[in-house]
Scaffold this motif. Structure first.
Motif, PDB file in Angstrom:
ATOM      1  N   TYR A  41       0.836  -1.198   0.000  1.00 52.69           N
ATOM      2  CA  TYR A  41       0.000   0.000   0.000  1.00 52.69           C
ATOM      3  C   TYR A  41       0.877   1.257   0.000  1.00 52.69           C
ATOM      4  O   TYR A  41       2.067   1.217   0.305  1.00 52.69           O
ATOM      5  CB  TYR A  41      -0.912   0.001   1.233  1.00 52.69           C
ATOM      6  CG  TYR A  41      -0.188   0.238   2.543  1.00 52.69           C
ATOM      7  CD1 TYR A  41      -0.045   1.526   3.046  1.00 52.69           C
ATOM      8  CD2 TYR A  41       0.351  -0.808   3.279  1.00 52.69           C
ATOM      9  CE1 TYR A  41       0.618   1.761   4.243  1.00 52.69           C
ATOM     10  CE2 TYR A  41       1.016  -0.585   4.463  1.00 52.69           C
ATOM     11  CZ  TYR A  41       1.147   0.703   4.944  1.00 52.69           C
ATOM     12  OH  TYR A  41       1.823   0.940   6.120  1.00 52.69           O
ATOM     13  N   LEU A  46      -4.483   5.867   2.328  1.00 52.74           N
ATOM     14  CA  LEU A  46      -5.026   6.046   3.673  1.00 52.74           C
ATOM     15  C   LEU A  46      -5.434   7.482   3.937  1.00 52.74           C
ATOM     16  O   LEU A  46      -4.726   8.427   3.570  1.00 52.74           O
ATOM     17  CB  LEU A  46      -4.016   5.628   4.730  1.00 52.74           C
ATOM     18  CG  LEU A  46      -3.597   4.170   4.747  1.00 52.74           C
ATOM     19  CD1 LEU A  46      -2.231   4.037   4.104  1.00 52.74           C
ATOM     20  CD2 LEU A  46      -3.544   3.649   6.163  1.00 52.74           C
ATOM     21  N   TYR A 128      -8.822   3.509   2.325  1.00 55.29           N
ATOM     22  CA  TYR A 128      -9.094   3.237   3.745  1.00 55.29           C
ATOM     23  C   TYR A 128      -9.312   4.535   4.509  1.00 55.29           C
ATOM     24  O   TYR A 128      -8.699   5.569   4.197  1.00 55.29           O
ATOM     25  CB  TYR A 128      -7.919   2.502   4.403  1.00 55.29           C
ATOM     26  CG  TYR A 128      -7.571   1.186   3.767  1.00 55.29           C
ATOM     27  CD1 TYR A 128      -8.259   0.016   4.098  1.00 55.29           C
ATOM     28  CD2 TYR A 128      -6.550   1.104   2.820  1.00 55.29           C
ATOM     29  CE1 TYR A 128      -7.934  -1.192   3.508  1.00 55.29           C
ATOM     30  CE2 TYR A 128      -6.222  -0.103   2.222  1.00 55.29           C
ATOM     31  CZ  TYR A 128      -6.914  -1.254   2.571  1.00 55.29           C
ATOM     32  OH  TYR A 128      -6.596  -2.446   1.981  1.00 55.29           O
ATOM     33  N   PHE A 142       1.991   0.315   9.198  1.00 54.95           N
ATOM     34  CA  PHE A 142       1.364  -0.999   9.144  1.00 54.95           C
ATOM     35  C   PHE A 142       2.179  -1.920   8.238  1.00 54.95           C
ATOM     36  O   PHE A 142       2.632  -1.507   7.164  1.00 54.95           O
ATOM     37  CB  PHE A 142      -0.060  -0.896   8.576  1.00 54.95           C
ATOM     38  CG  PHE A 142      -1.014  -0.115   9.426  1.00 54.95           C
ATOM     39  CD1 PHE A 142      -1.298  -0.501  10.720  1.00 54.95           C
ATOM     40  CD2 PHE A 142      -1.643   1.009   8.919  1.00 54.95           C
ATOM     41  CE1 PHE A 142      -2.192   0.217  11.505  1.00 54.95           C
ATOM     42  CE2 PHE A 142      -2.542   1.734   9.680  1.00 54.95           C
ATOM     43  CZ  PHE A 142      -2.815   1.340  10.976  1.00 54.95           C
ATOM     44  N   LEU A 145      -2.335  -4.100   5.182  1.00 57.19           N
ATOM     45  CA  LEU A 145      -3.695  -3.616   5.391  1.00 57.19           C
ATOM     46  C   LEU A 145      -4.665  -4.657   4.835  1.00 57.19           C
ATOM     47  O   LEU A 145      -4.360  -5.346   3.852  1.00 57.19           O
ATOM     48  CB  LEU A 145      -3.905  -2.269   4.703  1.00 57.19           C
ATOM     49  CG  LEU A 145      -3.246  -1.086   5.421  1.00 57.19           C
ATOM     50  CD1 LEU A 145      -3.126   0.115   4.502  1.00 57.19           C
ATOM     51  CD2 LEU A 145      -4.019  -0.718   6.683  1.00 57.19           C
ATOM     52  N   GLY A 170     -10.879   1.134  11.696  1.00 52.76           N
ATOM     53  CA  GLY A 170     -10.623   1.160  10.267  1.00 52.76           C
ATOM     54  C   GLY A 170     -11.875   0.878   9.449  1.00 52.76           C
ATOM     55  O   GLY A 170     -12.691   0.025   9.818  1.00 52.76           O
TER      56      GLY A 170
END
Length: 264
Positions: A41, A46, A128, A142, A145, A170
């Motif tokens: 990602y 995000l 997200y 992270f 995800l 989330g």
């Protein structure tokens, strides 16, 4: 084109891997025994959302941690009726989308505070949404995800009212869209949950929260709607979020923890 600020670790280039998950908790919250995971990602996948009210120091520390690890992600800071002039300055220094707005968190406004979060997120949606509290700690990026649609984080109260603990909650984009489009956040019962505790055990939880502090609850309103719409809730083992007491995090086992330890 290769994305900068990606989350690849230890040479992992595969887009998806499979990780074990736990079993479902109740009707309306189903999950498979394995969950696909996104390992490459990017920051642009995000959006982080933080709600602040009379807690400047905690907010500044949280956002400082966040920007160390996610320099390019969209971050929304919404002041819920706090006119502290330091917030716009803090937001500008950290390249954060700041919204100084009226107080919505009171129970008399029902689900309005959550609706506003989702509206702001969907102005410039990403894959997200991570809702965090000002006393949430971002320790590292992270490692992965989840790909699966739904709500994810630290599961709590697994029996009648499964929920994602609100210190780090989330949402996949489609789950956020489904919740907002359902218009269930406009349900007038959310303003007086004590009158409707027989409608759902979630209303009992909401009423207890309202009686204790006069506030609405992300922890109980969001999963109530998810249970009604069939949106899955599932554990995300990169987060350890609890209430009041800071959880242990040896060797940065968790990317995110809540709350922050307070040292006297």
């Amino acid at each position: 084109m290769e994305c900068v600020n990606c989350g690849n670790l230890s040479g992992l280039n595969a887009i998806e891997v499979r990780r074990p998950t736990r079993t479902p908790f109740s009707r309306g919250h189903t999950m498979s025994k394995t969950a696909e995971a996104l390992t490459n990602y990017c920051d642009d996948d995000l959006t982080f959302f933080a709600l602040t009210y009379k807690n400047y120091d905690a907010t500044a520390e949280c956002l400082g941690d966040l920007r160390k690890h996610y320099s390019a992600s969209r971050v929304i800071l919404r002041s819920d009726g706090d006119p502290d002039p330091r917030f716009p300055i803090l937001a500008k220094l950290n390249k954060i989308d700041f919204r100084g707005e009226l107080r919505l968190f009171g129970i008399e406004n029902g689900g309005a505070v959550i609706e506003r979060m989702l509206v702001l997120f969907l102005e410039k949606p990403t894959r997200y949404l991570l809702k965090i509290d000002p006393d949430t700690v971002i320790h590292r990026r992270f490692q992965y995800l989840p790909v699966r649609s739904g709500l994810f984080g630290t599961l709590q109260t697994a029996s009648e009212t499964p929920s994602i603990q609100g210190g780090c909650m989330g949402f996949t984009r489609d789950a956020a869209e489904q919740i907002l489009q359902s218009e269930m956040l406009l349900d007038s019962r959310l303003k007086e949950p004590a009158r409707f505790i027989n409608d759902s055990p979630y209303f009992f939880r909401m009423a207890h929260r309202a009686n204790r502090c006069g506030l609405a609850s992300f922890d109980w309103i969001v999963p109530w709607i998810a249970s009604e719409l069939g949106i899955p809730l599932y554990p995300f083992d990169e987060v350890n979020s609890g209430w009041q007491q800071a959880p242990p995090n040896p060797n940065q086992r968790y990317a995110v923890s809540h709350p922050r330890a307070v040292f006297s």
